[in-house]
Design an enzyme around this catalytic site. Sequence first.
Site, mmCIF file in Angstrom:
data_model
loop_
_atom_site.group_PDB
_atom_site.id
_atom_site.type_symbol
_atom_site.label_atom_id
_atom_site.label_comp_id
_atom_site.label_asym_id
_atom_site.label_seq_id
_atom_site.Cartn_x
_atom_site.Cartn_y
_atom_site.Cartn_z
ATOM 1 C CG ASN A 455 -2.266 -0.390 0.729
ATOM 2 O OD1 ASN A 455 -2.613 -0.406 -0.494
ATOM 3 N ND2 ASN A 455 -3.291 -0.755 1.661
ATOM 4 C CE1 TYR A 456 1.687 3.910 3.725
ATOM 5 C CE2 TYR A 456 3.371 3.059 4.854
ATOM 6 C CZ TYR A 456 2.221 3.676 4.939
ATOM 7 O OH TYR A 456 1.675 4.098 6.099
ATOM 8 N NE ARG A 457 0.723 0.688 -6.627
ATOM 9 C CZ ARG A 457 0.101 -0.725 -6.984
ATOM 10 N NH1 ARG A 457 0.931 -1.684 -6.902
ATOM 11 N NH2 ARG A 457 -1.030 -0.619 -6.598
#
Length: 514
Positions: A455-457
């Site tokens: 989700n912290y691409r």
Amino acid sequence: STSWARTHEDFLQCLSLHSPNTTSISKLIYTPNNSSYLSILQFSIQNLRFTEPSTPKPLVIITPLHESQIQATICCSKNHGLQIRVRSGGHDYEGLSYVSEVPFVIVDLRNLRSITINAETNTAWVESGALIGELYYRIAEKSKTLAFPASVCPTVGVGGHFSGGGYGALLRKYGLAADNVIDARIIDINGNILDRKSMGEDLFWAIRGGGGASFGVILSWKVKLVVVPSTVTVFTLDRTLEHNATNLVHKWQYIAHKFPQELFIRAFVRRVNSSQDGKKKTIQATFQSLYLGGVDKLIPLMQESFPELGLTKQDCTEMSWIKSILYFHGFTNGEPLEVLLNRTQTSVLYFKAKSDYVKEPIPVTGWEKIWKKFYEEEAETAQMIFSPYGGKMDEISESSIPFPHRVGNIYQIQHLVYWLEEGEEASKRHISWIRRHYSYMAPYVSKFPRAAYMNYRDLDVGVNNKLGNTSYAQASIWGSKYFNNNFDRLVQVKSKVDPGNFFRNEQSIPSKEW
Ligand code: FDA
């Protein structure tokens, strides 16, 4: 070019043919000829890096009101060789929900955001286009002692957030958002709408942490609500180097993952001015906490395990869980709960972020070296955010869902740098700083693979080919960092549900046959 204009026309015609109610779909379609196209596109963009004139733009944006309109979009995109990007809250760090370098269509789920809370069974159905703040608000409307363990930031979209893991201040007590998903509805490559039973346990496993975008369009999620006390306690304390910050951060690493599950203390570090004229700088560590209980229990707990922090009763505030959501988001001036329903982010910036997992505490000498990096000019707005693991995270097996970072990881780091100046130059300078910083951190963080949070691409950790096939070996460069040993099972699921690799992006799970 003319051939794309042709495809574009054919695609639009296909959409109206496949939509039972033609007049309604035409109002939900935006093309560059439409005067509101740019505002619709920019509405939920969270990272200004992807609002430049040179950023590739979609041929069409569709904002469906009915599930059948998504089915039509999948069918027509497939027939006309267009890629689709699904956007829920638009918070993707690399803009993958609304940028693609091949001709594409955005399915923007902003209108599909209903939320149904069942306070008798402690469950809720949430449509993907809802923001997590809306879910929090609706839960609090029904009950003071129910909550959901997800993002600290209320503007995050449920669609991307749950499908990539999702965590916040309840992480140590209840795990990730994805750990608390009990059913889901998805439209697959053939346009079928499936629920947990009809999609089967493999696909249901994959979409809880493996990223939704590789598998279909997730319409809604059923989640298990969790219990919180009616009173929780919060505090935020700043400590600079002159006030023992190094030792406090150092000690925090040994204890934050071992506290009772009810106590979550995260830490941030950044550079601040220490003289009024701004000539002297220091490093400031901020400790921010949510305790699921009253202040009278928290103080003795802190005195016993973290006396160096010097927490006093005056530093603490008791409030309801929903108010703690506002507090963590910086709404500390008595704003009404309705701010959680606001879909527009208060300040949108240019940023680049990266993530790491720490298994062994970083030594004091390491911290002292890291602080030096923060004195470099470009690090003016850089931050590291440390989120403690342990508690419930240690109890869930690594293969329970695709998100693998469980026991043995004592905390997660988010490295972040943001800037306000427009243009290539500023962007290059800051991105280059954070890349150097990330290399510098290598000795202190997880290795083989150097783990990262999906989700912290971060496209720096590896990407698929933009055109043509991507080999398993190439995809596993980034895949093993996000998913470790779960990557193989994700590839198997993908190969079964989307063998032609229609649902794809720079970091989508590859299918074997494609
Ligand atoms: P967005 O719409 O951009 O989608 C992200 C990805 O999921 C894209 O690949 C997209 O195509 C896909 N997708 C979206 N909806 C889908 C659907 N319905 N079906 C299939 N695929 C879909 N994270 C965290 O864990 N804790 C936190 O506290 C925060 N805080 C935070 C603050 C801010 C300001 C930002 C910008 C981001 C965070 N995040 C975070 C990260 C956040 O969890 C992550 O960016 C999520 O993917 C965002 O989900 P959205 O739906 O908003 O993104």
